[in-house]
Design a protein around this motif. Structure first.
Motif, PDB file in Angstrom:
ATOM      1  N   VAL A 167       0.831  -1.206   0.000  1.00  0.00           N
ATOM      2  CA  VAL A 167       0.000   0.000   0.000  1.00  0.00           C
ATOM      3  C   VAL A 167       0.863   1.252   0.000  1.00  0.00           C
ATOM      4  O   VAL A 167       0.591   2.217  -0.736  1.00  0.00           O
ATOM      5  CB  VAL A 167      -0.970  -0.025   1.196  1.00  0.00           C
ATOM      6  CG1 VAL A 167      -1.650   1.332   1.374  1.00  0.00           C
ATOM      7  CG2 VAL A 167      -2.018  -1.113   1.001  1.00  0.00           C
TER       8      VAL A 167
ATOM      9  N   ARG B 216       0.894   3.884  -2.904  1.00  0.00           N
ATOM     10  CA  ARG B 216       0.484   5.265  -2.581  1.00  0.00           C
ATOM     11  C   ARG B 216       1.441   6.252  -3.248  1.00  0.00           C
ATOM     12  O   ARG B 216       1.017   7.235  -3.876  1.00  0.00           O
ATOM     13  CB  ARG B 216       0.474   5.453  -1.063  1.00  0.00           C
ATOM     14  CG  ARG B 216       0.320   6.911  -0.581  1.00  0.00           C
ATOM     15  CD  ARG B 216      -1.100   7.402  -0.679  1.00  0.00           C
ATOM     16  NE  ARG B 216      -1.230   8.795  -0.286  1.00  0.00           N
ATOM     17  CZ  ARG B 216      -1.573   9.216   0.946  1.00  0.00           C
ATOM     18  NH1 ARG B 216      -1.791   8.338   1.921  1.00  0.00           N
ATOM     19  NH2 ARG B 216      -1.705  10.498   1.200  1.00  0.00           N
TER      20      ARG B 216
ATOM     21  N   ALA C 152     -11.574   1.812  -3.818  1.00  0.00           N
ATOM     22  CA  ALA C 152     -10.586   0.742  -3.968  1.00  0.00           C
ATOM     23  C   ALA C 152     -11.335  -0.578  -3.935  1.00  0.00           C
ATOM     24  O   ALA C 152     -12.161  -0.815  -3.040  1.00  0.00           O
ATOM     25  CB  ALA C 152      -9.545   0.792  -2.855  1.00  0.00           C
TER      26      ALA C 152
ATOM     27  N   HIS D  19      -5.311  -5.731   0.447  1.00  0.00           N
ATOM     28  CA  HIS D  19      -4.781  -4.393   0.193  1.00  0.00           C
ATOM     29  C   HIS D  19      -5.885  -3.346   0.281  1.00  0.00           C
ATOM     30  O   HIS D  19      -5.666  -2.248   0.798  1.00  0.00           O
ATOM     31  CB  HIS D  19      -4.104  -4.367  -1.176  1.00  0.00           C
ATOM     32  CG  HIS D  19      -2.917  -5.275  -1.254  1.00  0.00           C
ATOM     33  ND1 HIS D  19      -2.647  -6.061  -2.365  1.00  0.00           N
ATOM     34  CD2 HIS D  19      -1.941  -5.565  -0.358  1.00  0.00           C
ATOM     35  CE1 HIS D  19      -1.546  -6.752  -2.134  1.00  0.00           C
ATOM     36  NE2 HIS D  19      -1.105  -6.480  -0.925  1.00  0.00           N
TER      37      HIS D  19
ATOM     38  N   TRP E  77      -5.833  -0.013   2.562  1.00  0.00           N
ATOM     39  CA  TRP E  77      -5.987   1.336   2.005  1.00  0.00           C
ATOM     40  C   TRP E  77      -6.926   2.195   2.856  1.00  0.00           C
ATOM     41  O   TRP E  77      -6.822   3.427   2.868  1.00  0.00           O
ATOM     42  CB  TRP E  77      -6.514   1.265   0.573  1.00  0.00           C
ATOM     43  CG  TRP E  77      -5.451   1.060  -0.455  1.00  0.00           C
ATOM     44  CD1 TRP E  77      -5.192  -0.075  -1.163  1.00  0.00           C
ATOM     45  CD2 TRP E  77      -4.501   2.036  -0.917  1.00  0.00           C
ATOM     46  NE1 TRP E  77      -4.128   0.126  -2.023  1.00  0.00           N
ATOM     47  CE2 TRP E  77      -3.694   1.403  -1.896  1.00  0.00           C
ATOM     48  CE3 TRP E  77      -4.249   3.369  -0.592  1.00  0.00           C
ATOM     49  CZ2 TRP E  77      -2.663   2.078  -2.548  1.00  0.00           C
ATOM     50  CZ3 TRP E  77      -3.229   4.035  -1.237  1.00  0.00           C
ATOM     51  CH2 TRP E  77      -2.443   3.393  -2.209  1.00  0.00           C
TER      52      TRP E  77
ATOM     53  N   GLU F 174      -5.185   4.830   5.031  1.00  0.00           N
ATOM     54  CA  GLU F 174      -4.376   5.896   4.442  1.00  0.00           C
ATOM     55  C   GLU F 174      -5.118   7.232   4.532  1.00  0.00           C
ATOM     56  O   GLU F 174      -6.323   7.303   4.253  1.00  0.00           O
ATOM     57  CB  GLU F 174      -4.049   5.584   2.986  1.00  0.00           C
ATOM     58  CG  GLU F 174      -3.048   4.458   2.814  1.00  0.00           C
ATOM     59  CD  GLU F 174      -1.689   4.839   3.372  1.00  0.00           C
ATOM     60  OE1 GLU F 174      -1.086   5.825   2.891  1.00  0.00           O
ATOM     61  OE2 GLU F 174      -1.244   4.152   4.311  1.00  0.00           O
TER      62      GLU F 174
ATOM     63  N   VAL G 179      -8.664   7.197   0.569  1.00  0.00           N
ATOM     64  CA  VAL G 179      -9.597   6.364  -0.201  1.00  0.00           C
ATOM     65  C   VAL G 179     -11.002   6.588   0.355  1.00  0.00           C
ATOM     66  O   VAL G 179     -11.232   6.444   1.559  1.00  0.00           O
ATOM     67  CB  VAL G 179      -9.210   4.877  -0.110  1.00  0.00           C
ATOM     68  CG1 VAL G 179     -10.272   4.003  -0.760  1.00  0.00           C
ATOM     69  CG2 VAL G 179      -7.854   4.636  -0.768  1.00  0.00           C
TER      70      VAL G 179
END
Length: 354
Positions: free
Chosen positions: A111, A115, A129, A138, A142, A145, A154
């Protein structure tokens, strides 16, 4: 066609720093001026960045991944042989391939690497995502983040056929497959000649995986006790099928990459160093479509039900199919309708809604 960008350097969680790190990717559609209409597709274990090849039915106007509205992007995972940095990549410091010197890779490493690659492509936020199996791991990572102002990077997530952490059951399947590779005399502790790899071990590993990817009803319904009369030894049809699947992977994949990726999957645990598992799941506030498969024996439906129980804005959809875990790569029309319908109605901020 896949493209490649290069990051000047990247440091993995194990502390290893690599220079000139390639990341392979493929895109469909156009990134808008705000850089916020990206839809990130996360591929599965032996997948590649060409979504049109393995999820083509989800890609198109009015489908789950609509290039007329979305900037659809898929990035190859580190450790994979399809263009992103892996054991096969040449180390710019030595001029030799990394091979056994390649670092341990975690889901969070993937990730973080992706990114930085997305930011290099101009993506400022991801509208959605989506991914299945390893890709679903994954997707869940995400969700943690954030942007510089603390907002989610996301905006919505679609984890498919996956749970919030790799269980002993799943780690056991991965380890059994790795041991099949290690037991091949050609493995040589990972230092095998690339022109003479441990193909028998990799083929056996793939055969084992294929059994876990399907269900009893799927294999019984397709093969029963039928034998292949046209072959001299007259194997059962399911034996012939598994051998064929093993050979197909051997023809396109590297054993060391397979080991690296299965070990990456085993690191999957959203609660690692974050807190108590249920509380960590509850902290994922983005709208989430969780897709489970009613015949999945590898990532059973109970794992998706657990996610929905704890994710604050989660919707559960069940893909009903006899084909087990691989149904997310088989029942494509139904899956596309699920995802497209949910995305059209998901409570995503209008500024980034696709």
């Amino acid at each position: 066609m896949p493209q490649t960008l290069t990051l000047p350097q990247f440091t993995f969680e194990d502390g290893t720093t690599l220079r000139d790190v390639p990341v392979a990717y493929q895109t469909w559609g156009t990134l808008n001026a705000a850089g916020d209409n990206a839809v990130l597709v996360c591929h599965a274990l032996t997948g590649d960045p060409d979504v049109s090849d393995w999820w083509g039915a989800l890609l198109g106007r009015d489908r789950a991944l609509d290039p007329t509205e979305d900037f659809v992007v898929c990035l190859n995972v580190p450790g994979s042989p399809y263009g992103t940095v892996s054991p096969l990549t040449v180390n710019p410091k030595t001029g030799a391939r990394y091979r056994t010197d390649f670092p341990i890779v975690t889901t969070r490493d993937t990730v973080q690497l992706h990114r930085r690659a997305l930011e290099q492509l101009g993506v400022r936020r991801v509208a959605c995502a989506v991914g299945g199996s390893m890709g679903g791991m994954h997707v869940l990572e995400w969700a943690f983040e954030t942007t510089d102002d603390g907002a989610p990077f996301v905006q919505s997530i679609v984890p498919i056929a996956v749970g919030g952490r790799h269980s002993a059951w799943q780690i056991g399947w991965s380890e059994a497959q790795r041991q099949a590779i290690y037991s091949d005399p050609k493995w040589q502790d990972g230092e095998y000649p690339l022109d003479d790899p441990p193909t028998s071990g990799l083929s056996t590993a793939r055969m084992m995986a294929m059994v876990s990817y399907r269900s009893r009803d799927s294999l019984d319904g397709r093969f029963g006790r039928e034998r292949m009369e046209e072959q001299s030894e007259k194997p059962y049809a399911v034996e012939s099928y598994l051998r064929h699947q093993g050979k197909k992977l051997v023809d396109r994949f590297d054993p060391q990459c397979y080991v690296t990726l299965t070990k990456q999957m085993d690191t999957h645990d959203v609660s690692r160093d974050r807190g108590e598992y249920e509380a960590v799941l509850a902290s994922i506030e983005q709208p989430a479509l969780v897709v489970g498969i009613d015949s999945d024996v590898l990532y059973p439906l109970s794992e998706q039900q657990e996610l929905v129980q704890h994710l604050p804005q989660a919707t559960l959809e069940i893909l009903s199919s006899p084909h087990g875990h691989d149904s997310f790569l088989i029942e494509l029309e139904e899956l596309s309708e699920m995802v497209a319908g949910w995305r059209a109605n998901a409570n995503v901020p209008s500024s980034v809604a696709a």
